[in-house]
Design an enzyme around this catalytic site. Sequence first.
Site, PDB file in Angstrom:
ATOM      1  N   GLU A 132      -8.389   7.187  -6.435  1.00  0.00           N
ATOM      2  CA  GLU A 132      -9.097   7.008  -7.698  1.00  0.00           C
ATOM      3  C   GLU A 132      -9.718   8.300  -8.231  1.00  0.00           C
ATOM      4  O   GLU A 132     -10.123   8.356  -9.391  1.00  0.00           O
ATOM      5  CB  GLU A 132     -10.190   5.953  -7.523  1.00  0.00           C
ATOM      6  CG  GLU A 132      -9.618   4.587  -7.195  1.00  0.00           C
ATOM      7  CD  GLU A 132     -10.672   3.634  -6.667  1.00  0.00           C
ATOM      8  OE1 GLU A 132     -10.699   2.488  -7.132  1.00  0.00           O
ATOM      9  OE2 GLU A 132     -11.470   4.008  -5.796  1.00  0.00           O
ATOM     10  N   ASN A 160      -0.467  12.923   3.122  1.00  0.00           N
ATOM     11  CA  ASN A 160       0.891  13.211   2.669  1.00  0.00           C
ATOM     12  C   ASN A 160       0.751  13.905   1.318  1.00  0.00           C
ATOM     13  O   ASN A 160       0.298  13.311   0.350  1.00  0.00           O
ATOM     14  CB  ASN A 160       1.705  11.914   2.539  1.00  0.00           C
ATOM     15  CG  ASN A 160       3.120  12.157   2.015  1.00  0.00           C
ATOM     16  OD1 ASN A 160       3.340  12.970   1.106  1.00  0.00           O
ATOM     17  ND2 ASN A 160       4.086  11.466   2.585  1.00  0.00           N
ATOM     18  N   GLY A 180      -8.352   2.536   1.474  1.00  0.00           N
ATOM     19  CA  GLY A 180      -7.229   1.985   2.225  1.00  0.00           C
ATOM     20  C   GLY A 180      -6.621   2.957   3.216  1.00  0.00           C
ATOM     21  O   GLY A 180      -6.416   2.623   4.386  1.00  0.00           O
ATOM     22  N   ILE A 217       0.519  -0.483  -2.550  1.00  0.00           N
ATOM     23  CA  ILE A 217       0.635  -0.846  -3.968  1.00  0.00           C
ATOM     24  C   ILE A 217       1.173   0.335  -4.768  1.00  0.00           C
ATOM     25  O   ILE A 217       0.959   0.432  -5.964  1.00  0.00           O
ATOM     26  CB  ILE A 217      -0.724  -1.330  -4.513  1.00  0.00           C
ATOM     27  CG1 ILE A 217      -1.805  -0.239  -4.404  1.00  0.00           C
ATOM     28  CG2 ILE A 217      -1.196  -2.556  -3.729  1.00  0.00           C
ATOM     29  CD1 ILE A 217      -3.115  -0.607  -5.102  1.00  0.00           C
ATOM     30  N   ILE A 262      -5.531  15.764   3.662  1.00  0.00           N
ATOM     31  CA  ILE A 262      -4.492  15.103   2.874  1.00  0.00           C
ATOM     32  C   ILE A 262      -3.440  14.592   3.851  1.00  0.00           C
ATOM     33  O   ILE A 262      -2.931  15.341   4.684  1.00  0.00           O
ATOM     34  CB  ILE A 262      -3.883  16.087   1.852  1.00  0.00           C
ATOM     35  CG1 ILE A 262      -4.974  16.554   0.861  1.00  0.00           C
ATOM     36  CG2 ILE A 262      -2.704  15.459   1.121  1.00  0.00           C
ATOM     37  CD1 ILE A 262      -5.661  15.459   0.080  1.00  0.00           C
TER      38      ILE A 262
END
Lengths: 729, 168
Positions: free
Chosen positions: A693, A619, A512, A469, A617
């Site tokens: 988020e 990317n 996700g 998304i 992390i």
Amino acid sequence: MTEQFKMDAPATERRLDDMAQGLVGAPLDRPEGALKVTGTATYANEWQIEGMVHGVMVRAPGNSGRVVLSNREAVAKMPGVLSVIQDDRLLRNPAQGTANKAPVQGAQHATYLGQLIAIVVAESFEQARHAAQALKVTLENGEMVPVDPATAAVEPQEDQTLDQGNLDGAMSEAKHSVDVVYTTPSHSSSPMEPHASIASWEGEDLTLRASYQMLKYNRNELADSLRIHPDRVRIISPYVGGGFGSKLGLAPEAVAAAIAAKELGRPVSVALHRQQVYEATMRRSETRQRLRLAADSDGRLSGFGHDARVSNLPGETFAEPVLQASHFLYAGANRKMSLELARLHRLCAGSVRAPGEAVGVTVVENAMDELAHEVGIDPVELRLRNIPEKDPESVKDYSSRRFREALQSGAEIFGWAKRPGVKERRDGEWLIGYGMASAARINALMESQARVTLLPDGTARVETDMTDIGTGTYAILGQIAGDMLGLPRDKVDVILGDTNLPPAAGSGGSWGASSSGTSVYIACEAIRRQLADRLDVNEHDLMLKDARATYANQTKALTDVLQGDEIAKLGHVLPGETSDAVRQATFGAYFAEVAVHAASGETRVRRMHGSFAAGRILNAKTARSQCLGGMTFGIGMALTEELTFDPRDGHVVNHNLAEYHIPVNADVPQLTVELLEERDDWASPLQAKGIGELGICGAAAAITNAIYNATGVRVRNYPATLDKVIVGL
Amino acid sequence: MQTNVIINGTQRRLELDPRTTLLDALRHHLGLSGSKKGCDHGQCGACTVMVNGRRINACLTLACMHDGDEVTTIEGIGQPGNLSALQEAFVSEDGFQCGYCTPGQICSATAMLEEIRNEWPSHVTDDLVGGAELTNEEISERMSGNLCRCSAYPNIVEAIRKAAGKGA
Ligand code: FES
Ligand code: FES
């Protein structure tokens, strides 16, 4: 062949650190970038399907009563009109995220103003729009219903109640204390792509091209809404024009399109218009939050109290989880928390980016700023002194938590040491202030599946119904597979967003990337084992890089190892004991410099920095962009965003992008982001946690705290618009 | 109603309901869905195209008002494998996330750079005559008609600077 993996123990092996290809973590461009910048990525409402017609939905003009379509026959005869449909299967409101079943349905009665109660279908969009506008909707036998959270009946959320120690006692004995009430208004996700669905049936099989975040749930929600078997439903959603929570659960247009397409025997396209997105999808609940902090002379917390009121429609169980991070962020032996839900007739309340923490941590961070001033110490120091050793309620250990480092490093990068005293710095007509806040968000791993196929030509394919998304899924899944299989990034094809593919966790709750990424990792590990078997070596002694296998001092091209075969594995991850064994969360810190106009009270954000720790992390480029996005949501929350409801009938007054003020380019300075190096073995075998988020969870408080520093004005009812600042200047 | 429009250099004859906006003509009737619909009311910029070289919101104008006009859409600016400097910079600077506002941003930025070259002032330009430097402030101001909820703004500014440096 399925490889199942349950996260029952910390993954201390950290295998991604040892892979030779070097893709995971690298700031690689999004592989779908060229499609997006040329307008050739196909979003929901852009499929051209033979024979397709257009539907436009119609809203209820009030919040109670039986729906009457008084000129239905006349509208049905308008040019091009094919059908006027009012069906009991239409959704009253969208499904909540992960509902997995139909939400409340029905089009005979209105429950809130804006509820979509009918659909008009015509040959062309222009005809359908005209006819939908001509349809006269009235409501009969309506009643007075509550629309104001301040006066509506409330339901205590017992499962959210906490009473540990004696907070009242701690407050009265405290050397320093803060007891404040803040309010935050309702927010709208406002993705740039309005919700849209194209439904087409082949016999009893339905295909929906739509814009959703969590396809495996959406499929079940759609099937349940239509009372058909989920096997009959396919949802395709390769590109989603933003969601931010509003596309987690099935929305009204999907069911309307499916019903209309079935009735007419033709594909039907339904796109909500922007006003309908505001009126009939989801809002974040407004909140009223009371914070009580009790501290000793050094600012060490002895008590922490957080009581909140939120609201929702009758029949909805979702209550904005405001207290979520309050349970674990700061110390304080005496703790009291409660949440109550007001029942009222405004549009449905549901998840908007970081439900809970976005508003909960923000207000905690304002109260902490107030406490720092009470105690007379640096706000950063106050946080550092109150980082608990163990979870202050469950007494569990934390998984990785570089909270302290984020505070210290962020302060350093921002230049926090040069912060002015309250109302001390001025630049011409502008009052300058610095503010900071902590960031915190819970972390979760969810069930997810992906199939990875290593093809005879030495390329690989990743397939899952996971969505991208804007979060970077296409990028990171290819990076994980490329590293594990030793393939350059462009040799891995990632196919997403189709329920015919293995079901994934979906995009939401920041889970996700780590969940779907783990499923890819598990599948790749199984492929590696099979390759090792073929070479008769231990899998751990196999080095894969640039499509070559190196082992026992030999090198062989993958194509030679495969010898014309393909290897396909389905990776399937399940959450396990690590979810409960420790407290898992992500942390960070924000720093902001604002300028407040001395005459008008207008606030401009001049600089803003965030330091975040979210495990590995995957990317660095897309992770940073997620943080920029979250921080910008924070700017909006701090200064401009507020859904306004008419006190008479509860309808959304500012139901468009001209009046619901999301930040524009000029509102956002060149934000800076630091991603701290971290590995969380408890979170997933990737050692990654969610980051989508974290950027919003407290961000607004850094800005409102900076406004206080600039002006001495505490705005306790968000957003800090000029009228609220100017009264204190 | 018949309208003749030159779209991305090709003469197109449209036979449309007069209520059809330029945006819907592109998306529904010409197969050019690169131009996005975010609001249909001139509030978001997702539908930005260039008409006779100037950027406009395609949702705020009817197709039949453009007889004889030259319309450039994102599809006319560059294609996969043949990206414009701005498109390339948007990819390398991550000037987008979901990508929905992106074609509008790029059309808008393409025209905006031309406006700067032509010395058009903006609200933040010090002097009404003599042109403006391509500062972050100028870029942000001139790009504020294009909303991005993913909030790629800092990266959009970087991308525009980078492309402008290459003479885009
Ligand atoms: S769609 Fe044209 S400005 Fe929003
Ligand atoms: S990239 Fe998603 S709205 Fe701009």
